[in-house]
Design a protein around this motif. Structure first.
Motif, PDB file in Angstrom:
ATOM      1  N   LEU A 282       2.802  29.003  17.025  1.00  0.00           N
ATOM      2  CA  LEU A 282       3.853  29.726  16.302  1.00  0.00           C
ATOM      3  C   LEU A 282       3.400  30.077  14.883  1.00  0.00           C
ATOM      4  CD1 LEU A 282       6.766  30.788  16.286  1.00  0.00           C
ATOM      5  CD2 LEU A 282       7.498  28.518  15.515  1.00  0.00           C
ATOM      6  N   ILE A 283       2.724  29.139  14.233  1.00  0.00           N
ATOM      7  CA  ILE A 283       2.223  29.390  12.877  1.00  0.00           C
ATOM      8  C   ILE A 283       1.191  30.512  12.874  1.00  0.00           C
ATOM      9  CG2 ILE A 283       0.879  28.387  10.983  1.00  0.00           C
ATOM     10  CD1 ILE A 283       2.192  25.701  11.622  1.00  0.00           C
ATOM     11  N   VAL A 284       0.294  30.500  13.863  1.00  0.00           N
ATOM     12  CA  VAL A 284      -0.728  31.553  13.960  1.00  0.00           C
ATOM     13  C   VAL A 284      -0.077  32.919  14.169  1.00  0.00           C
ATOM     14  CG1 VAL A 284      -2.620  32.436  15.387  1.00  0.00           C
ATOM     15  CG2 VAL A 284      -2.556  30.025  14.772  1.00  0.00           C
ATOM     16  N   VAL A 285       0.932  32.976  15.045  1.00  0.00           N
ATOM     17  CA  VAL A 285       1.625  34.244  15.299  1.00  0.00           C
ATOM     18  C   VAL A 285       2.306  34.752  14.039  1.00  0.00           C
ATOM     19  CG1 VAL A 285       3.555  35.291  16.545  1.00  0.00           C
ATOM     20  CG2 VAL A 285       1.924  33.849  17.762  1.00  0.00           C
TER      21      VAL A 285
ATOM     22  N   LEU B  70       6.573  20.500  19.205  1.00  0.00           N
ATOM     23  CA  LEU B  70       5.449  20.218  18.304  1.00  0.00           C
ATOM     24  C   LEU B  70       4.163  20.850  18.827  1.00  0.00           C
ATOM     25  CD1 LEU B  70       4.701  18.681  15.729  1.00  0.00           C
ATOM     26  CD2 LEU B  70       4.109  16.715  17.162  1.00  0.00           C
ATOM     27  N   LEU B  71       3.984  20.857  20.145  1.00  0.00           N
ATOM     28  CA  LEU B  71       2.804  21.484  20.732  1.00  0.00           C
ATOM     29  C   LEU B  71       2.804  23.001  20.498  1.00  0.00           C
ATOM     30  CD1 LEU B  71       2.541  19.609  24.170  1.00  0.00           C
ATOM     31  CD2 LEU B  71       0.949  19.452  22.245  1.00  0.00           C
ATOM     32  N   LEU B  72       3.987  23.593  20.451  1.00  0.00           N
ATOM     33  CA  LEU B  72       4.095  25.032  20.227  1.00  0.00           C
ATOM     34  C   LEU B  72       3.911  25.415  18.764  1.00  0.00           C
ATOM     35  CD1 LEU B  72       7.154  25.962  22.486  1.00  0.00           C
ATOM     36  CD2 LEU B  72       4.780  26.634  22.842  1.00  0.00           C
TER      37      LEU B  72
ATOM     38  N   MET C  52      21.467  18.503  19.898  1.00  0.00           N
ATOM     39  CA  MET C  52      20.548  17.614  19.193  1.00  0.00           C
ATOM     40  C   MET C  52      19.858  16.647  20.159  1.00  0.00           C
ATOM     41  SD  MET C  52      19.111  16.874  16.377  1.00  0.00           S
ATOM     42  CE  MET C  52      20.140  17.773  15.203  1.00  0.00           C
ATOM     43  N   SER C  53      20.623  16.151  21.140  1.00  0.00           N
ATOM     44  CA  SER C  53      20.038  15.236  22.119  1.00  0.00           C
ATOM     45  C   SER C  53      18.937  15.929  22.920  1.00  0.00           C
ATOM     46  CB  SER C  53      21.122  14.705  23.058  1.00  0.00           C
ATOM     47  OG  SER C  53      21.749  15.781  23.748  1.00  0.00           O
ATOM     48  N   TYR C  54      19.137  17.247  23.196  1.00  0.00           N
ATOM     49  CA  TYR C  54      18.110  17.999  23.922  1.00  0.00           C
ATOM     50  C   TYR C  54      16.829  18.068  23.097  1.00  0.00           C
ATOM     51  CZ  TYR C  54      15.630  22.046  25.809  1.00  0.00           C
ATOM     52  OH  TYR C  54      14.667  22.876  26.299  1.00  0.00           O
ATOM     53  N   PHE C  55      16.974  18.309  21.781  1.00  0.00           N
ATOM     54  CA  PHE C  55      15.801  18.403  20.918  1.00  0.00           C
ATOM     55  C   PHE C  55      15.075  17.067  20.831  1.00  0.00           C
ATOM     56  CE2 PHE C  55      13.695  18.214  16.764  1.00  0.00           C
ATOM     57  CZ  PHE C  55      12.881  19.337  16.870  1.00  0.00           C
ATOM     58  N   LYS C  56      15.820  15.974  20.828  1.00  0.00           N
ATOM     59  CA  LYS C  56      15.192  14.656  20.780  1.00  0.00           C
ATOM     60  C   LYS C  56      14.343  14.409  22.013  1.00  0.00           C
ATOM     61  CE  LYS C  56      18.590  12.325  17.824  1.00  0.00           C
ATOM     62  NZ  LYS C  56      19.620  11.252  17.755  1.00  0.00           N
ATOM     63  N   ARG C  57      14.795  14.927  23.145  1.00  0.00           N
ATOM     64  CA  ARG C  57      14.033  14.737  24.385  1.00  0.00           C
ATOM     65  C   ARG C  57      12.815  15.635  24.462  1.00  0.00           C
ATOM     66  NH1 ARG C  57      19.136  15.339  26.745  1.00  0.00           N
ATOM     67  NH2 ARG C  57      18.405  17.289  27.701  1.00  0.00           N
ATOM     68  N   THR C  58      12.870  16.782  23.787  1.00  0.00           N
ATOM     69  CA  THR C  58      11.801  17.780  23.952  1.00  0.00           C
ATOM     70  C   THR C  58      11.029  18.046  22.661  1.00  0.00           C
ATOM     71  OG1 THR C  58      13.354  19.593  23.474  1.00  0.00           O
ATOM     72  CG2 THR C  58      13.093  18.937  25.787  1.00  0.00           C
ATOM     73  N   TRP C  59      11.184  17.194  21.620  1.00  0.00           N
ATOM     74  CA  TRP C  59      10.542  17.470  20.332  1.00  0.00           C
ATOM     75  C   TRP C  59       9.023  17.548  20.453  1.00  0.00           C
ATOM     76  CZ3 TRP C  59       6.923  14.300  18.168  1.00  0.00           C
ATOM     77  CH2 TRP C  59       6.811  12.999  18.690  1.00  0.00           C
ATOM     78  N   SER C  60       8.463  16.761  21.379  1.00  0.00           N
ATOM     79  CA  SER C  60       6.997  16.767  21.529  1.00  0.00           C
ATOM     80  C   SER C  60       6.498  18.120  22.042  1.00  0.00           C
ATOM     81  CB  SER C  60       6.556  15.654  22.476  1.00  0.00           C
ATOM     82  OG  SER C  60       7.187  15.798  23.748  1.00  0.00           O
ATOM     83  N   PHE C  61       7.289  18.766  22.909  1.00  0.00           N
ATOM     84  CA  PHE C  61       6.898  20.086  23.415  1.00  0.00           C
ATOM     85  C   PHE C  61       6.990  21.140  22.302  1.00  0.00           C
ATOM     86  CE2 PHE C  61       8.641  17.866  27.186  1.00  0.00           C
ATOM     87  CZ  PHE C  61       7.479  17.831  27.947  1.00  0.00           C
TER      88      PHE C  61
END
Length: 297
Positions: free
Chosen positions: A18-21, A12-14, A1-10
């Motif tokens: 992902l939705i288009v795919v 979000l950019l994906l 979970m701590s990893y996701f908190k640090r990288t949530w912005s990345f």
């Protein structure tokens, strides 16, 4: 979970990609079921009659299907082999050029065709290779030969397809080899020169062995495209006169499915191609890892 908190912005950019795919790549896969049904547009997918593997059985008894598979394999194999060999040779030759401005000018010129669509190039080739007014046949006649029906004779059509495909992409395909050549340790050439090796001997004993691993990677990964003959190119160049030598799986699916209205049969052919392609991709990645120590995952 701590990893996701640090990288949530990345992540979000994906999300938009992902939705288009998911929308355009994965949701349409649900339509694969019509390959196992006698699909009627007015009944819909759910209400159409279930026929199981009938369309796949028909695939191997249909008069044109076997020839189409053979055409695809022949054209794809020739394309893959030439698109590996020619860019490799071109990269070796260009690597020997010492004038930087000339080298960059050549690279720019050979890269340009890659960025032109086959719609444009198809129109150009049709005019250039015309039997009556084409400049190529004018040269052929000046040399004392009869005009050649490049786009109307099956054998010449295959040659035209292979040559034009190489011309379009060999410069861009050479980038990966040029990158590999730039990574060779200059000290190897200096040591060989001290030992009295000329440029040819340096190329044979240093350059070629250093680039062979990337050649092995490109070759093995290309195996996954053995059933991909290049729809855009064939569709813009072929005609009924060359169906027996130039029709490939993709154009066959287009003609039978969208033009002929045999949606279920065309879906079965496309699914067959996709399954074989998936198997070949898996095998090619395994070979790339085994022989060149290359892996993505």
């Amino acid at each position: 979970m701590s990893y996701f908190k640090r990288t949530w912005s990345f992540h979000l950019l994906l999300l938009p990609a992902l939705i288009v795919v998911i929308i355009y790549q994965y949701i349409p896969m649900l339509g694969i079921v019509i390959a196992f049904k006698e699909y009627k547009p007015w009944l819909g997918i759910i209400n159409s009659e279930w026929v199981g593997l009938d369309h796949f059985k028909y695939l191997f008894t249909y008069p044109d299907s076997v020839q189409v598979i053979i055409n695809t394999i022949v054209i794809s194999t020739l394309k893959i082999s030439t698109n590996i060999l020619i860019p490799f040779i071109f990269a070796l030759l260009l690597n020997e050029v010492r004038k930087t401005y000339f080298k960059r000018a050549v690279q720019t010129l050979v890269y340009l065709p890659h960025f032109l669509s086959w719609v444009i190039l198809g129109g150009i080739l049709i005019d250039v290779l015309s039997v009556k007014d084409g400049i190529v046949n004018h040269v052929v006649q000046l040399l004392g030969f009869q005009p050649i029906f490049f786009l109307g004779d099956g054998d010449w059509f295959r040659v035209t397809v292979i040559v034009s495909d190489v011309w379009k992409d060999f410069g861009f395909s050479a980038i990966v080899y040029l990158a590999a050549l730039s990574g060779i340790n200059p000290a190897l050439y200096e040591a060989a020169e001290v030992d009295g090796a000329n440029r040819w001997e340096q190329t044979i004993h240093i350059t070629v062995p250093s680039v062979l691993p990337i050649v092995a990677v490109v070759t093995t990964l290309a195996l996954g495209k053995i059933l991909d003959g290049g729809f855009d190119q064939i569709f813009n160049l072929y005609n009924p006169l060359v169906y027996n030598k130039g029709d490939i799986i993709d154009t066959f699916v287009y003609r039978v499915g969208l033009v002929g209205g045999q949606f279920s049969f065309a879906s079965a052919v496309g699914l067959f191609k996709s399954l074989i392609g998936f198997i070949l991709v898996v095998v090619s990645y395994r070979l790339a890892y085994k022989f060149a120590n290359y892996r993505i995952f």
